[in-house]
Design a protein around this motif. Sequence first.
Motif, PDB file in Angstrom:
ATOM      1  N   ARG A  69       0.825  -1.213   0.000  1.00 31.93           N
ATOM      2  CA  ARG A  69       0.000   0.000   0.000  1.00 31.93           C
ATOM      3  C   ARG A  69       0.861   1.267   0.000  1.00 31.93           C
ATOM      4  O   ARG A  69       0.516   2.268  -0.617  1.00 31.93           O
ATOM      5  CB  ARG A  69      -0.906  -0.024   1.226  1.00 31.93           C
ATOM      6  N   ALA A  70       2.003   1.190   0.691  1.00 31.02           N
ATOM      7  CA  ALA A  70       2.905   2.353   0.734  1.00 31.02           C
ATOM      8  C   ALA A  70       3.406   2.675  -0.678  1.00 31.02           C
ATOM      9  O   ALA A  70       3.461   3.842  -1.085  1.00 31.02           O
ATOM     10  CB  ALA A  70       4.082   2.070   1.675  1.00 31.02           C
ATOM     11  N   VAL A  71       3.758   1.623  -1.435  1.00 33.07           N
ATOM     12  CA  VAL A  71       4.243   1.860  -2.804  1.00 33.07           C
ATOM     13  C   VAL A  71       3.094   2.370  -3.686  1.00 33.07           C
ATOM     14  O   VAL A  71       3.275   3.277  -4.503  1.00 33.07           O
ATOM     15  CB  VAL A  71       4.881   0.580  -3.402  1.00 33.07           C
ATOM     16  N   LEU A  72       1.907   1.802  -3.472  1.00 32.56           N
ATOM     17  CA  LEU A  72       0.720   2.252  -4.219  1.00 32.56           C
ATOM     18  C   LEU A  72       0.462   3.748  -3.981  1.00 32.56           C
ATOM     19  O   LEU A  72       0.220   4.515  -4.933  1.00 32.56           O
ATOM     20  CB  LEU A  72      -0.485   1.403  -3.792  1.00 32.56           C
ATOM     21  N   LEU A  73       0.549   4.160  -2.723  1.00 26.27           N
ATOM     22  CA  LEU A  73       0.302   5.586  -2.426  1.00 26.27           C
ATOM     23  C   LEU A  73       1.416   6.464  -2.994  1.00 26.27           C
ATOM     24  O   LEU A  73       1.162   7.585  -3.445  1.00 26.27           O
ATOM     25  CB  LEU A  73       0.129   5.781  -0.916  1.00 26.27           C
ATOM     26  N   SER A  74       2.658   5.950  -3.008  1.00 27.57           N
ATOM     27  CA  SER A  74       3.749   6.702  -3.650  1.00 27.57           C
ATOM     28  C   SER A  74       3.472   6.880  -5.134  1.00 27.57           C
ATOM     29  O   SER A  74       3.723   7.941  -5.709  1.00 27.57           O
ATOM     30  CB  SER A  74       5.080   5.965  -3.509  1.00 27.57           C
ATOM     31  N   ARG A  75       2.960   5.799  -5.755  1.00 31.92           N
ATOM     32  CA  ARG A  75       2.637   5.873  -7.185  1.00 31.92           C
ATOM     33  C   ARG A  75       1.550   6.933  -7.420  1.00 31.92           C
ATOM     34  O   ARG A  75       1.609   7.695  -8.377  1.00 31.92           O
ATOM     35  CB  ARG A  75       2.159   4.497  -7.682  1.00 31.92           C
ATOM     36  N   LEU A  76       0.570   6.972  -6.507  1.00 41.76           N
ATOM     37  CA  LEU A  76      -0.493   7.983  -6.654  1.00 41.76           C
ATOM     38  C   LEU A  76       0.070   9.397  -6.464  1.00 41.76           C
ATOM     39  O   LEU A  76      -0.407  10.347  -7.089  1.00 41.76           O
ATOM     40  CB  LEU A  76      -1.623   7.727  -5.662  1.00 41.76           C
ATOM     41  N   CYS A  77       1.084   9.524  -5.598  1.00 41.86           N
ATOM     42  CA  CYS A  77       1.701  10.853  -5.394  1.00 41.86           C
ATOM     43  C   CYS A  77       2.312  11.381  -6.695  1.00 41.86           C
ATOM     44  O   CYS A  77       2.384  12.590  -6.910  1.00 41.86           O
ATOM     45  CB  CYS A  77       2.783  10.789  -4.319  1.00 41.86           C
ATOM     46  N   ALA A  78       2.743  10.442  -7.549  1.00 40.34           N
ATOM     47  CA  ALA A  78       3.309  10.862  -8.846  1.00 40.34           C
ATOM     48  C   ALA A  78       2.194  11.199  -9.839  1.00 40.34           C
ATOM     49  O   ALA A  78       2.471  11.686 -10.931  1.00 40.34           O
ATOM     50  CB  ALA A  78       4.195   9.751  -9.403  1.00 40.34           C
ATOM     51  N   ARG A  79       0.923  10.894  -9.463  1.00 34.85           N
ATOM     52  CA  ARG A  79      -0.228  11.189 -10.328  1.00 34.85           C
ATOM     53  C   ARG A  79      -1.283  11.940  -9.501  1.00 34.85           C
ATOM     54  O   ARG A  79      -2.405  11.437  -9.319  1.00 34.85           O
ATOM     55  CB  ARG A  79      -0.841   9.876 -10.862  1.00 34.85           C
ATOM     56  N   PRO A  80      -0.958  13.139  -8.988  1.00 36.52           N
ATOM     57  CA  PRO A  80      -1.858  13.811  -8.047  1.00 36.52           C
ATOM     58  C   PRO A  80      -3.246  14.087  -8.625  1.00 36.52           C
ATOM     59  O   PRO A  80      -4.206  14.233  -7.870  1.00 36.52           O
ATOM     60  CB  PRO A  80      -1.131  15.117  -7.708  1.00 36.52           C
ATOM     61  N   GLU A  81      -3.371  14.118  -9.940  1.00 29.36           N
ATOM     62  CA  GLU A  81      -4.695  14.359 -10.546  1.00 29.36           C
ATOM     63  C   GLU A  81      -5.651  13.193 -10.254  1.00 29.36           C
ATOM     64  O   GLU A  81      -6.860  13.331 -10.449  1.00 29.36           O
ATOM     65  CB  GLU A  81      -4.563  14.610 -12.055  1.00 29.36           C
ATOM     66  N   LEU A  82      -5.096  12.052  -9.780  1.00 29.14           N
ATOM     67  CA  LEU A  82      -5.961  10.890  -9.488  1.00 29.14           C
ATOM     68  C   LEU A  82      -6.466  10.882  -8.046  1.00 29.14           C
ATOM     69  O   LEU A  82      -7.291  10.047  -7.681  1.00 29.14           O
ATOM     70  CB  LEU A  82      -5.209   9.580  -9.773  1.00 29.14           C
ATOM     71  N   PHE A  83      -5.966  11.807  -7.220  1.00 31.81           N
ATOM     72  CA  PHE A  83      -6.344  11.789  -5.802  1.00 31.81           C
ATOM     73  C   PHE A  83      -7.855  11.918  -5.574  1.00 31.81           C
ATOM     74  O   PHE A  83      -8.378  11.403  -4.608  1.00 31.81           O
ATOM     75  CB  PHE A  83      -5.631  12.897  -5.029  1.00 31.81           C
ATOM     76  N   ASP A  84      -8.561  12.611  -6.470  1.00 31.53           N
ATOM     77  CA  ASP A  84     -10.001  12.760  -6.233  1.00 31.53           C
ATOM     78  C   ASP A  84     -10.808  11.608  -6.838  1.00 31.53           C
ATOM     79  O   ASP A  84     -12.038  11.631  -6.816  1.00 31.53           O
ATOM     80  CB  ASP A  84     -10.512  14.118  -6.736  1.00 31.53           C
ATOM     81  N   ARG A  85     -10.094  10.593  -7.375  1.00 31.14           N
ATOM     82  CA  ARG A  85     -10.823   9.503  -8.043  1.00 31.14           C
ATOM     83  C   ARG A  85     -10.419   8.117  -7.528  1.00 31.14           C
ATOM     84  O   ARG A  85     -11.056   7.123  -7.840  1.00 31.14           O
ATOM     85  CB  ARG A  85     -10.578   9.592  -9.547  1.00 31.14           C
ATOM     86  N   VAL A  86      -9.322   8.036  -6.762  1.00 32.93           N
ATOM     87  CA  VAL A  86      -8.850   6.728  -6.280  1.00 32.93           C
ATOM     88  C   VAL A  86      -8.863   6.722  -4.758  1.00 32.93           C
ATOM     89  O   VAL A  86      -8.225   7.569  -4.118  1.00 32.93           O
ATOM     90  CB  VAL A  86      -7.417   6.421  -6.790  1.00 32.93           C
ATOM     91  N   THR A  87      -9.601   5.757  -4.180  1.00 40.34           N
ATOM     92  CA  THR A  87      -9.621   5.575  -2.727  1.00 40.34           C
ATOM     93  C   THR A  87      -8.886   4.280  -2.419  1.00 40.34           C
ATOM     94  O   THR A  87      -9.157   3.251  -3.049  1.00 40.34           O
ATOM     95  CB  THR A  87     -11.080   5.462  -2.219  1.00 40.34           C
ATOM     96  N   VAL A  88      -7.945   4.322  -1.474  1.00 35.87           N
ATOM     97  CA  VAL A  88      -7.180   3.122  -1.119  1.00 35.87           C
ATOM     98  C   VAL A  88      -7.802   2.499   0.127  1.00 35.87           C
ATOM     99  O   VAL A  88      -7.920   3.163   1.170  1.00 35.87           O
ATOM    100  CB  VAL A  88      -5.689   3.487  -0.885  1.00 35.87           C
ATOM    101  N   LEU A  89      -8.228   1.247   0.016  1.00 34.44           N
ATOM    102  CA  LEU A  89      -8.906   0.565   1.134  1.00 34.44           C
ATOM    103  C   LEU A  89      -7.905  -0.360   1.841  1.00 34.44           C
ATOM    104  O   LEU A  89      -7.441  -1.340   1.241  1.00 34.44           O
ATOM    105  CB  LEU A  89     -10.092  -0.251   0.620  1.00 34.44           C
ATOM    106  N   PRO A  90      -7.600  -0.083   3.112  1.00 33.15           N
ATOM    107  CA  PRO A  90      -6.583  -0.879   3.814  1.00 33.15           C
ATOM    108  C   PRO A  90      -7.189  -2.096   4.520  1.00 33.15           C
ATOM    109  O   PRO A  90      -7.166  -2.183   5.739  1.00 33.15           O
ATOM    110  CB  PRO A  90      -6.025   0.126   4.825  1.00 33.15           C
ATOM    111  N   CYS A  91      -7.714  -3.035   3.734  1.00 30.99           N
ATOM    112  CA  CYS A  91      -8.329  -4.224   4.351  1.00 30.99           C
ATOM    113  C   CYS A  91      -8.183  -5.396   3.394  1.00 30.99           C
ATOM    114  O   CYS A  91      -7.768  -5.223   2.254  1.00 30.99           O
ATOM    115  CB  CYS A  91      -9.807  -3.958   4.647  1.00 30.99           C
TER     116      CYS A  91
END
Length: 237
Positions: A69-91
Motif C-alpha cells: 500500500r505504501a508503494v501504491l500511495l507513492s505511485r499515486l503521489c506521482a499522479r496527483p490528478e488521481l487523488f479525487d478519483r482513487v480511494t485506497v482501502l486498507p483491508c
Amino acid sequence: MTDFISLPFYDLFHEKGHVPEIQEKLPPLLTDVRRSILEIGAGTGLITTSLADWTPAEIFALEPSTGMRAVLLSRLCARPELFDRVTVLPCDALSVALDEPVEAMVMINVMYALEPDYRKRLWPVLADRLEPGGLLVFTWRDGGAPSERPLKELASRQVGRHTYTVFSEILESDGPEGEACKARYLYQITQDGRLISEEEIVGHSYRPVWETLEGELVGAGFVQTEAPEGLLAWRLA
Ligand SMILES: C[S@@+](CC[C@H](N)C(=O)[O-])C[C@H]1O[C@@H](n2cnc3c(N)ncnc32)[C@H](O)[C@@H]1O
C-alpha cells in the motif's frame, strides 16, 4: 512479514512481467464501465493507475499489505490528478465495505494467494458488493497445481552495480487434479558474483481447477461471459 522480503523486487519484476499482457487484454472488457471499479489486491498499483487511465470510473483500490500500500500511495503521489478519483482501502477482500455496490471488480494475480476456504467465502461477499449485472474479472489459468521442481532462476535485473535475481522451487504439489502447492522463493542481490543479500520465503499457493471454480461462482450467482485467454469474466445474474 514476508512481504518486506519480496517488496523491493516487486515492481522490478512485475512491471515487465504480467502487466503488459493485462494492459493488452483488460481494457476491452472495461469499455462500458463508467461509474466505479473495486480492484482487489491492488498491490503496488501497477494496474490501478491504468484502470484510472482506461475508464472515467471512481477506483477503490483494496490492498491489505502495508508495504504494498505504501508503494501504491507513492505511485499515486506521482499522479496527483488521481487523488479525487482513487480511494485506497486498507483491508482484505472478505472485509470490504463500500458505501454502495460497484459496477465492476478486477482481481489481477491475487487468487493464487487465497486459501480455498477463504476463496469460497469470498464470492458471495463480492456478489453482495456488486451492482446487478456488474462485472467481475480476474486472472486464472487452467491446469491445477504446478508439479514439484528444483530451484530455478525466474528473472534477473540490473539496478546500478547490483543484480537482483529471483529463484523459485516447488517443494510440494497436489498435482494437476489438485490446487495447492508449497513453493520456496529466493530473493538475491549480488555485485560481480559477490552475494550482497539473500532472503527466502516459503509459502502455499492455490490454482483451482475449472470445475471447482465454476461451481463456486455459479453457486454465488455469477454467469460466465467472454474473456481472452488468461482472464475470466463473470456477470452477476
Ligand atoms: C501478486 S500481487 C498482485 C498485485 C496487483 N494486482 C498486480 O497485478 O500487480 C497479490 C496481491 O494480493 C494481495 N492479497 C493477498 N491476499 C489478499 C486478500 N485476502 N485480500 C485482498 N488482497 C490480498 C497481496 O497483498 C498482494 O498485494
